[in-house]
Design a protein around this motif. Structure first.
Motif, PDB file in Angstrom:
ATOM      1  N   GLU A  74       0.913  -1.039   0.194  1.00  0.00           N
ATOM      2  CA  GLU A  74      -0.035   0.094   0.242  1.00  0.00           C
ATOM      3  C   GLU A  74       0.923   1.088   0.103  1.00  0.00           C
ATOM      4  O   GLU A  74       1.640   1.338   0.986  1.00  0.00           O
ATOM      5  N   PRO A  75       0.815   2.077  -1.087  1.00  0.00           N
ATOM      6  CA  PRO A  75       1.967   3.084  -1.262  1.00  0.00           C
ATOM      7  C   PRO A  75       1.870   4.221  -0.186  1.00  0.00           C
ATOM      8  O   PRO A  75       2.934   4.722   0.012  1.00  0.00           O
ATOM      9  N   ASP A  76       0.819   4.722   0.312  1.00  0.00           N
ATOM     10  CA  ASP A  76       0.750   5.816   1.057  1.00  0.00           C
ATOM     11  C   ASP A  76       1.187   5.519   2.660  1.00  0.00           C
ATOM     12  O   ASP A  76       1.906   6.262   2.842  1.00  0.00           O
ATOM     13  N   SER A  77       0.839   4.349   3.130  1.00  0.00           N
ATOM     14  CA  SER A  77       1.227   4.307   4.431  1.00  0.00           C
ATOM     15  C   SER A  77       2.647   3.219   4.454  1.00  0.00           C
ATOM     16  O   SER A  77       3.552   3.357   5.500  1.00  0.00           O
ATOM     17  N   GLY A  78       2.819   2.715   3.309  1.00  0.00           N
ATOM     18  CA  GLY A  78       4.060   1.652   3.249  1.00  0.00           C
ATOM     19  C   GLY A  78       3.777   0.185   3.957  1.00  0.00           C
ATOM     20  O   GLY A  78       4.470  -0.506   3.961  1.00  0.00           O
ATOM     21  N   ASP A  79       2.440   0.198   4.231  1.00  0.00           N
ATOM     22  CA  ASP A  79       2.279  -1.384   4.598  1.00  0.00           C
ATOM     23  C   ASP A  79       2.404  -2.364   3.564  1.00  0.00           C
ATOM     24  O   ASP A  79       2.151  -1.861   2.509  1.00  0.00           O
ATOM     25  N   TYR A  80       2.616  -3.537   4.293  1.00  0.00           N
ATOM     26  CA  TYR A  80       2.666  -4.583   3.139  1.00  0.00           C
ATOM     27  C   TYR A  80       2.194  -5.923   3.709  1.00  0.00           C
ATOM     28  O   TYR A  80       2.252  -6.116   4.791  1.00  0.00           O
ATOM     29  N   LEU A  81       1.765  -6.992   2.939  1.00  0.00           N
ATOM     30  CA  LEU A  81       1.191  -8.156   3.319  1.00  0.00           C
ATOM     31  C   LEU A  81       2.140  -9.031   2.353  1.00  0.00           C
ATOM     32  O   LEU A  81       2.154  -9.003   1.196  1.00  0.00           O
ATOM     33  N   ILE A  82       2.567 -10.090   3.063  1.00  0.00           N
ATOM     34  CA  ILE A  82       3.083 -11.427   2.304  1.00  0.00           C
ATOM     35  C   ILE A  82       2.651 -12.618   2.668  1.00  0.00           C
ATOM     36  O   ILE A  82       1.847 -12.844   3.660  1.00  0.00           O
ATOM     37  N   ASP A  83       2.619 -13.443   1.533  1.00  0.00           N
ATOM     38  CA  ASP A  83       2.080 -14.768   1.726  1.00  0.00           C
ATOM     39  C   ASP A  83       2.720 -15.710   0.529  1.00  0.00           C
ATOM     40  O   ASP A  83       3.222 -14.924  -0.372  1.00  0.00           O
ATOM     41  N   PRO A  84       2.754 -16.992   0.848  1.00  0.00           N
ATOM     42  CA  PRO A  84       3.518 -17.775  -0.018  1.00  0.00           C
ATOM     43  C   PRO A  84       2.578 -17.863  -1.397  1.00  0.00           C
ATOM     44  O   PRO A  84       3.126 -18.146  -2.464  1.00  0.00           O
ATOM     45  N   LYS A  85       1.038 -17.603  -1.405  1.00  0.00           N
ATOM     46  CA  LYS A  85       0.271 -17.793  -2.337  1.00  0.00           C
ATOM     47  C   LYS A  85      -0.260 -16.527  -2.941  1.00  0.00           C
ATOM     48  O   LYS A  85      -0.674 -15.917  -1.938  1.00  0.00           O
ATOM     49  N   LEU A  86      -0.801 -16.290  -4.097  1.00  0.00           N
ATOM     50  CA  LEU A  86      -1.345 -15.273  -4.436  1.00  0.00           C
ATOM     51  C   LEU A  86      -2.836 -15.149  -4.047  1.00  0.00           C
ATOM     52  O   LEU A  86      -3.027 -14.002  -3.565  1.00  0.00           O
ATOM     53  N   ASN A 132     -13.913  -2.342   2.797  1.00  0.00           N
ATOM     54  CA  ASN A 132     -14.801  -0.901   2.784  1.00  0.00           C
ATOM     55  C   ASN A 132     -13.771   0.234   2.633  1.00  0.00           C
ATOM     56  O   ASN A 132     -14.102   1.299   3.038  1.00  0.00           O
ATOM     57  N   THR A 133     -12.938  -0.059   1.799  1.00  0.00           N
ATOM     58  CA  THR A 133     -11.966   1.263   1.685  1.00  0.00           C
ATOM     59  C   THR A 133     -11.480   1.363   0.136  1.00  0.00           C
ATOM     60  O   THR A 133     -11.768   0.318  -0.617  1.00  0.00           O
ATOM     61  N   ASP A 134     -11.051   2.372  -0.266  1.00  0.00           N
ATOM     62  CA  ASP A 134     -10.627   2.606  -1.733  1.00  0.00           C
ATOM     63  C   ASP A 134      -9.188   2.546  -1.902  1.00  0.00           C
ATOM     64  O   ASP A 134      -8.476   2.909  -2.895  1.00  0.00           O
ATOM     65  N   VAL A 135      -8.478   1.726  -1.113  1.00  0.00           N
ATOM     66  CA  VAL A 135      -7.008   1.523  -0.958  1.00  0.00           C
ATOM     67  C   VAL A 135      -6.799   0.416  -2.254  1.00  0.00           C
ATOM     68  O   VAL A 135      -7.492  -0.438  -2.290  1.00  0.00           O
ATOM     69  N   LYS A 136      -5.765   1.023  -2.747  1.00  0.00           N
ATOM     70  CA  LYS A 136      -5.275   0.226  -4.250  1.00  0.00           C
ATOM     71  C   LYS A 136      -3.737  -0.234  -3.753  1.00  0.00           C
ATOM     72  O   LYS A 136      -2.992   0.254  -3.060  1.00  0.00           O
TER      73      LYS A 136
END
Length: 107
Positions: free
Chosen positions: A63-75, A88-92
């Motif tokens: 997420e580019p605004d906050s720099g948060d990231y999520l990781i997982d071995p599968k898509l 319920n957000t418009d985060v891309k």
């Protein structure tokens, strides 16, 4: 002699021409998507050296605004985590793969 049936002429055109998106709108959407990708790529390049050893070839959503990231071995896993976290957000988010190039294969 029997006459052959006439070959029917195929009609060409859009099914719903009123839903055509103008070229200016398509160009605006493309520019917005490219700008989002560039912002996320900067964060990815910063995170990659510390995460690549432990999570090689895992997927990462940024997420580019906050720099948060999520990781997982599968898509599917990273998509599900993104939907749960940003409901319920418009985060891309932009998804990369934790490898040398950040891509998921060759084209």
């Amino acid at each position: 002699m029997t006459s052959l049936p006439q070959k029917r002429q195929a009609r060409r055109g859009r099914i719903f021409p009123e839903y055509t998106i103008p070229p200016e709108e398509l160009a605006r959407r493309r520019a917005k998507r490219i700008e989002l990708g560039k912002r996320c790529r900067v964060i990815f390049e910063r995170l990659r050296p510390e995460l690549i050893e432990q999570y090689y070839n895992w997927f990462i959503a940024i997420e580019p605004d906050s720099g948060d990231y999520l990781i997982d071995p599968k898509l599917d896993g990273v998509l599900q985590k993104g939907q749960e976290r940003y409901v319920n957000t418009d985060v891309k988010l932009t998804i990369f793969r934790l490898n040398e190039t950040g891509t998921c294969g060759t084209i």
